[in-house]
Write a protein that holds these residues in place. Structure first.
Motif, short mmCIF file in Angstrom:
data_model
loop_
_atom_site.label_atom_id
_atom_site.label_comp_id
_atom_site.label_asym_id
_atom_site.label_seq_id
_atom_site.Cartn_x
_atom_site.Cartn_y
_atom_site.Cartn_z
N ASP A 132 0.85 -1.18 0.00
CA ASP A 132 0.00 0.00 0.00
C ASP A 132 0.89 1.24 0.00
O ASP A 132 1.68 1.46 0.93
N LEU A 133 0.77 2.06 -1.04
CA LEU A 133 1.60 3.27 -1.14
C LEU A 133 1.00 4.45 -0.39
O LEU A 133 1.56 5.55 -0.43
N HIS A 134 -0.13 4.27 0.25
CA HIS A 134 -0.78 5.33 1.04
C HIS A 134 -1.11 6.56 0.19
O HIS A 134 -0.95 7.69 0.63
N LEU A 135 -1.59 6.30 -1.01
CA LEU A 135 -1.96 7.39 -1.92
C LEU A 135 -3.47 7.61 -1.97
O LEU A 135 -3.92 8.66 -2.42
N ALA A 136 -4.24 6.63 -1.54
CA ALA A 136 -5.70 6.74 -1.60
C ALA A 136 -6.18 7.93 -0.79
O ALA A 136 -5.72 8.17 0.34
N GLY A 137 -7.10 8.68 -1.36
CA GLY A 137 -7.68 9.83 -0.69
C GLY A 137 -6.86 11.10 -0.83
O GLY A 137 -7.32 12.18 -0.44
N GLU A 165 -10.83 11.80 -23.25
CA GLU A 165 -11.01 10.51 -23.91
C GLU A 165 -10.08 9.46 -23.31
O GLU A 165 -10.48 8.32 -23.05
N ARG A 166 -8.82 9.83 -23.08
CA ARG A 166 -7.82 8.88 -22.59
C ARG A 166 -8.06 8.47 -21.13
O ARG A 166 -7.64 7.40 -20.71
N LEU A 167 -8.72 9.33 -20.36
CA LEU A 167 -8.93 9.03 -18.93
C LEU A 167 -10.38 8.70 -18.60
O LEU A 167 -10.71 8.50 -17.42
N ALA A 168 -11.21 8.58 -19.60
CA ALA A 168 -12.65 8.40 -19.38
C ALA A 168 -12.96 7.16 -18.55
O ALA A 168 -13.89 7.17 -17.73
N ASP A 169 -12.19 6.09 -18.72
CA ASP A 169 -12.49 4.83 -18.02
C ASP A 169 -11.59 4.60 -16.80
O ASP A 169 -11.61 3.53 -16.20
N ARG A 227 -3.03 7.58 -14.71
CA ARG A 227 -3.79 6.33 -14.57
C ARG A 227 -3.30 5.51 -13.37
O ARG A 227 -4.09 4.89 -12.66
N ALA A 228 -1.98 5.51 -13.14
CA ALA A 228 -1.43 4.76 -12.01
C ALA A 228 -1.90 5.35 -10.68
O ALA A 228 -2.24 4.63 -9.75
N LEU A 229 -1.91 6.67 -10.59
CA LEU A 229 -2.38 7.33 -9.36
C LEU A 229 -3.86 7.05 -9.12
O LEU A 229 -4.28 6.77 -7.99
N LEU A 230 -4.65 7.12 -10.16
CA LEU A 230 -6.08 6.83 -10.03
C LEU A 230 -6.31 5.38 -9.60
O LEU A 230 -7.19 5.09 -8.79
N ALA A 231 -5.50 4.48 -10.14
CA ALA A 231 -5.62 3.07 -9.77
C ALA A 231 -5.29 2.84 -8.29
O ALA A 231 -5.79 1.89 -7.68
#
Length: 260
Positions: free
Chosen positions: A2-7, A46-50, A25-29
């Motif tokens: 856990d990188l403690h990035l959530a939130g 478009e690239r970040l829609a999903d 995308r990695a940060l969002l994941a």
């Protein structure tokens, strides 16, 4: 791990392609909220829609060379998330030209993009970063900063200046609770190289062309890197788990660096 990035909330420039997109995308994941900017907002969306729910994204058009645009982007992101914990200063490009082929205006443009592109991104974010318990800035630079190439004369010089500036920021911002590090890239398979391949007129496949390029540049791993391979060290340096790392430069170049 856990990188403690959530939130937490992070700002990424040049996020519509390449390293910026992979980092966003990695940060969002990881569960973080991401404010991403690019000069082409439609492609960015478009690239970040999903990638994540809309409430965890703040997407905008902004040019890092324009201080007012970056101030407005940063303020909007901070209002949307109520916080900013880190910045990834990624926007950039390379000028393929020898020194004798480089005009003064081109030289100034390279320094404007590399230096003020970072300063315009970092300055408005500082007041928010100082409120964070794990503030971190990662500047995406290049191995050219320490190992210049004559065919990239202006870019090499600007990259070197940026590396120096980044080290100064680490010294100045450390007492304010803000870590500053660099990730130095080698040859990474992004749109720039694909455009150069298309312009080369070669009959080779893109894969064979890249293999020849890697051999010509003396990359021990024998290939170009991927944007995702760069995003991992960027995200790792943003993590509070790297809380005692500042003023460092992490090379991501497949072994192309010749310095020690």
């Amino acid at each position: 791990m856990d990188l403690h990035l959530a939130g937490r909330g992070y700002l990424v420039t040049g996020a519509s392609s390449g390293v910026g997109l992979a980092t966003a995308r990695a940060l969002l994941a990881e569960g973080a909220s991401v404010a991403a900017c690019a000069r082409d907002p439609e492609r960015l969306r478009e690239r970040l829609a999903d990638a994540a729910p809309e409430e965890r994204m703040f997407l905008a058009s902004a040019d890092v060379r324009d201080a007012e645009q970056m101030r407005a982007f940063t303020d909007g992101a901070a209002r949307a998330f109520g916080r900013l914990d880190g910045v990834v200063a990624n926007a950039g490009r390379s000028l393929m030209a020898a020194l004798d082929e480089t005009g003064d205006d081109q030289l100034r443009e390279e320094f404007d993009l590399k230096l003020f592109g970072v300063l315009n991104t970092v300055r408005p974010a500082l007041e928010w970063l100082e409120l964070s318990t794990g503030a971190s800035i990662v500047v995406v630079n290049a191995i050219l900063a320490r190992q210049p190439e004559s065919r990239l004369a202006a870019t090499s010089a600007a990259r070197a200046a940026l590396l120096n500036l980044t080290r100064t920021m680490a010294t100045d911002y450390g007492p304010r609770g803000v870590r500053v590090n660099s990730v130095a890239l080698g040859l990474v398979d992004t749109g720039q190289w694909r455009r150069r391949y298309e312009d080369s007129g070669t009959e080779l496949s893109y894969e064979d062309w890249c293999a020849d390029l890697a051999a010509d540049r003396g990359i021990p791993l024998g290939r170009l890197g991927t944007a995702e391979e760069v995003a991992h060290p960027v995200v790792s340096l943003l993590s509070p788990r790297a809380s005692y790392v500042t003023g460092a430069t992490v090379d991501v170049g497949g072994g192309i660096a010749r310095y020690v």
